[in-house]
Design a protein around this motif. Structure first.
Motif, PDB file in Angstrom:
ATOM      1  N   ILE A   9       0.837  -1.203   0.000  1.00 48.35           N
ATOM      2  CA  ILE A   9       0.000   0.000   0.000  1.00 48.35           C
ATOM      3  C   ILE A   9       0.868   1.248   0.000  1.00 48.35           C
ATOM      4  O   ILE A   9       0.564   2.229  -0.703  1.00 48.35           O
ATOM      5  N   GLN A  13       0.736   4.251  -2.682  1.00 53.23           N
ATOM      6  CA  GLN A  13       0.602   5.657  -2.276  1.00 53.23           C
ATOM      7  C   GLN A  13       1.750   6.504  -2.832  1.00 53.23           C
ATOM      8  O   GLN A  13       1.532   7.626  -3.309  1.00 53.23           O
ATOM      9  N   TRP A  30      -4.917   1.784   3.929  1.00 49.00           N
ATOM     10  CA  TRP A  30      -5.835   2.069   2.828  1.00 49.00           C
ATOM     11  C   TRP A  30      -7.056   2.804   3.377  1.00 49.00           C
ATOM     12  O   TRP A  30      -7.933   2.218   3.978  1.00 49.00           O
ATOM     13  N   THR A  34      -6.733   7.544  -0.175  1.00 46.34           N
ATOM     14  CA  THR A  34      -6.030   6.656  -1.102  1.00 46.34           C
ATOM     15  C   THR A  34      -6.997   6.116  -2.140  1.00 46.34           C
ATOM     16  O   THR A  34      -6.687   6.085  -3.347  1.00 46.34           O
ATOM     17  N   GLU A  35      -8.169   5.695  -1.696  1.00 46.19           N
ATOM     18  CA  GLU A  35      -9.181   5.196  -2.629  1.00 46.19           C
ATOM     19  C   GLU A  35      -9.548   6.277  -3.648  1.00 46.19           C
ATOM     20  O   GLU A  35      -9.640   6.011  -4.855  1.00 46.19           O
ATOM     21  N   PRO A  74      -3.551  -5.974  -3.318  1.00 41.07           N
ATOM     22  CA  PRO A  74      -4.193  -4.697  -2.991  1.00 41.07           C
ATOM     23  C   PRO A  74      -5.610  -4.583  -3.530  1.00 41.07           C
ATOM     24  O   PRO A  74      -6.310  -3.623  -3.198  1.00 41.07           O
ATOM     25  N   PRO A  77      -8.622  -4.490  -0.429  1.00 41.16           N
ATOM     26  CA  PRO A  77      -8.113  -3.605   0.637  1.00 41.16           C
ATOM     27  C   PRO A  77      -8.773  -3.819   1.983  1.00 41.16           C
ATOM     28  O   PRO A  77      -8.152  -3.581   3.027  1.00 41.16           O
ATOM     29  N   GLU A  81      -6.798  -4.347   5.496  1.00 39.07           N
ATOM     30  CA  GLU A  81      -7.082  -3.611   6.723  1.00 39.07           C
ATOM     31  C   GLU A  81      -7.302  -4.584   7.882  1.00 39.07           C
ATOM     32  O   GLU A  81      -6.816  -4.355   9.003  1.00 39.07           O
ATOM     33  N   THR A 130     -12.498   1.154   3.714  1.00 42.59           N
ATOM     34  CA  THR A 130     -11.739   0.946   2.476  1.00 42.59           C
ATOM     35  C   THR A 130     -12.590   0.988   1.216  1.00 42.59           C
ATOM     36  O   THR A 130     -12.049   1.146   0.119  1.00 42.59           O
TER      37      THR A 130
END
Length: 238
Positions: A9, A13, A30, A34-35, A74, A77, A81, A130
């Motif tokens: 992640i 990023q 995440w 980021t999303e 990824p 997500p 998490e 997420t």
């Protein structure tokens, strides 16, 4: 289950930031920013803007760089998490772990004591933190309510598994994420398992349903078959 997902992640990023898409703090977590950055990048490339870094988005970001191991994918997500939170525990004695209360506050769930079973809260947090566009079931604290979540899906990494507890015909249940299976049990990454976020084995005969988020494409990874073990079955997750 050792995880490289935080590093993965962080890499996503970093490259988003270098390409001019702000993911917020580069922390390997995440979150919504980021999303949103992934969605903006996808739109810039004419891709489906679902906020998920699947194989096509991964290649657009990294070129021909090797994809991550299945468990560190990824594209799931919420599962990453969940892995990040392994070891979080409810508070022993008076009071509650403020981390759990914060999950509820951010998800808009009425929850004020970790004496209340929190397996559904854990799943709700991982999903809502997420996948911003994903709808939670009407009563996310009720484990069996997750049978109405998303869509029916295969048993694969990240799938939401719903189990009966006490009696198949009763109302008690348990919910967590599929982390693998052996011949007789599912390995479940969930909350309120031994009063903590952990991975435990739950007998396959207790499974009621397997669900997948409606807003996330299915990975097609299939079952993760693990070696048979002689560890105990979990029989009561509350």
């Amino acid at each position: 289950m050792p995880s490289k997902s935080k590093a993965t992640i962080e890499s996503i990023q970093h490259i988003l930031a270098r390409k001019g898409f702000d993911p917020g703090i580069i922390d390997g977590i995440w979150g919504r920013r980021t999303e949103a950055a992934v969605k903006a990048f996808q739109r810039s490339k004419g891709l489906v803007a679902d906020g998920i870094v699947g194989p096509v988005t991964w290649k657009a970001l990294f070129g021909d760089a090797e994809e991550q191991a299945v468990a560190d994918n990824p594209a799931i997500p919420w599962f990453q998490e969940a892995r990040r939170l392994i070891g979080v525990r409810e508070k022993v004695g008076p009071g509650s772990n403020p981390v759990l209360i914060d999950w509820a506050d951010k998800a808009g769930i009425d929850y004020d004591s970790d004496d209340i079973p929190w397996c559904g809260l854990f799943v709700a947090h991982c999903i809502s933190a997420t996948l911003s566009g994903e709808s939670l079931p009407g009563n996310p604290l009720g484990a069996r309510a997750w049978q109405r979540f998303g869509a029916a899906g295969p048993r694969t990494l990240g799938a939401v598994l719903v189990f009966w507890r006490g009696s198949r015909d009763g109302w008690l249940g348990h919910v967590g994420f599929y982390a693998g299976e052996d011949s007789s049990a599912y390995h479940v990454l969930g909350g309120n398992q031994g009063d903590a976020v952990s991975v435990t084995r739950i007998a396959k005969a207790r499974l009621l349903d397997s669900r997948w988020p409606a807003t996330a494409p299915m990975t097609g990874a299939g079952p993760l078959v693990l070696a048979d073990g002689d560890t105990f079955f979990s029989t009561n997750e509350a």
